[in-house]
Design an enzyme around this catalytic site. Structure first.
Site, PDB file in Angstrom:
ATOM      1  N   ASP A  10       0.748  -1.151   0.015  1.00  0.00           N
ATOM      2  CA  ASP A  10       0.053   0.146   0.052  1.00  0.00           C
ATOM      3  C   ASP A  10       0.919   1.234   0.035  1.00  0.00           C
ATOM      4  O   ASP A  10       2.170   1.166   0.226  1.00  0.00           O
ATOM      5  CB  ASP A  10      -0.801  -0.165   1.233  1.00  0.00           C
ATOM      6  CG  ASP A  10      -1.712   1.192   1.473  1.00  0.00           C
ATOM      7  OD1 ASP A  10      -2.443   1.590   0.538  1.00  0.00           O
ATOM      8  OD2 ASP A  10      -1.880   1.868   2.656  1.00  0.00           O
ATOM      9  N   ASP A 169      -1.988  -1.268   6.057  1.00  0.00           N
ATOM     10  CA  ASP A 169      -2.528  -0.643   7.175  1.00  0.00           C
ATOM     11  C   ASP A 169      -3.896  -0.574   7.394  1.00  0.00           C
ATOM     12  O   ASP A 169      -4.436  -0.463   8.596  1.00  0.00           O
ATOM     13  CB  ASP A 169      -1.850   0.450   7.278  1.00  0.00           C
ATOM     14  CG  ASP A 169      -2.619   1.666   6.378  1.00  0.00           C
ATOM     15  OD1 ASP A 169      -3.462   2.487   6.970  1.00  0.00           O
ATOM     16  OD2 ASP A 169      -2.644   1.505   5.134  1.00  0.00           O
ATOM     17  N   ASP A 173      -6.919  -2.753   2.486  1.00  0.00           N
ATOM     18  CA  ASP A 173      -5.659  -3.784   2.103  1.00  0.00           C
ATOM     19  C   ASP A 173      -6.197  -5.169   2.427  1.00  0.00           C
ATOM     20  O   ASP A 173      -5.353  -6.187   2.278  1.00  0.00           O
ATOM     21  CB  ASP A 173      -4.468  -3.365   3.070  1.00  0.00           C
ATOM     22  CG  ASP A 173      -4.058  -1.980   2.535  1.00  0.00           C
ATOM     23  OD1 ASP A 173      -3.805  -1.830   1.465  1.00  0.00           O
ATOM     24  OD2 ASP A 173      -3.476  -1.177   3.574  1.00  0.00           O
TER      25      ASP A 173
END
Length: 225
Positions: A10, A169, A173
């Protein structure tokens, strides 16, 4: 390049920090660029390319997955990961948002709704679309399109067969973690992300990722045997 293992990460609050307005730290970019010479490393983000170009001009990974899985950018080629009928569907979604006076912005594919939690019921009831959440923001995408589906599509397109290591995080995700063999969360990740991670980094954002990548290169972390 070692293709036995593939890294996907990410961007916001993982490679970049909110404290720095999500601009990539130059040292983090340098480490990622060097790492990408040894292992395939893809940045997987909800952002549009035009904003990534502003926030991370120094960052040169193996490739990009953009707009939360709707677009892939590899070897200078922008690849759509959608069906053409999506744009007709998107027009109908925009009408719904307008009827509820919900503010939004449009990417090439995606519909962004920032500070959207008060509209969660409306957004989650939208048909023929996927609604992905990133903390307080929502992203409306073609049905079945998310970070995880895009990672698999990209791996197949490039002919990679290696194990997948995912770094993230937040809620959007989770789909990426679902297709990963090894899940890594930064120190500032949401509790739900840490709970499904095999490895939780000691530091936040790019500092944590930088330290992790350096340890992998030095052989201090063995991810596959």
């Amino acid at each position: 390049m070692n293709k036995d293992i593939i890294f996907v990460s990410d961007y916001d609050r993982t490679l970049s920090s909110e404290k720095n307005n999500f601009r990539i730290d130059k040292e983090v970019a340098r480490i990622v660029n060097d790492f990408s010479k040894t292992y395939p490393f893809f940045v997987v983000t909800g952002r549009e390319k035009k904003f990534i170009d502003i926030l991370a001009p120094e960052l040169k990974p193996t490739g990009w997955i953009l707009e939360n899985g709707a677009l892939m950018y590899v070897n200078g080629e922008l690849i759509y990961n959608i069906q053409p009928s999506w744009f007709d569907t998107r027009k109908n979604i925009i009408k719904i948002l307008d009827n509820y006076n919900i503010s939004y912005s449009l990417g090439n594919v995606i519909v962004y709704v920032d500070k959207a939690h008060e509209y969660k019921g409306v957004l989650n009831s939208i048909k023929d679309a996927t609604v992905e959440w990133n903390r307080n923001d929502a992203m409306i995408l073609p049905k079945g399109v998310d970070k995880g589906s895009a990672v698999i599509q990209l791996r197949e397109r490039l002919g990679y067969r290696g194990k997948i290591v995912a770094i993230g995080d937040s809620e959007n995700d989770i789909s990426m973690f679902r297709v990963a063999d090894i899940r890594v969360s930064v120190a500032n990740a949401l509790p739900m992300i840490k709970e499904i991670s095999e490895l939780i980094l000691e530091k936040e954002d790019g500092e944590g990722v930088k330290e992790f990548l350096l340890k992998v290169l030095k052989g201090e972390i063995i991810l596959i045997k």
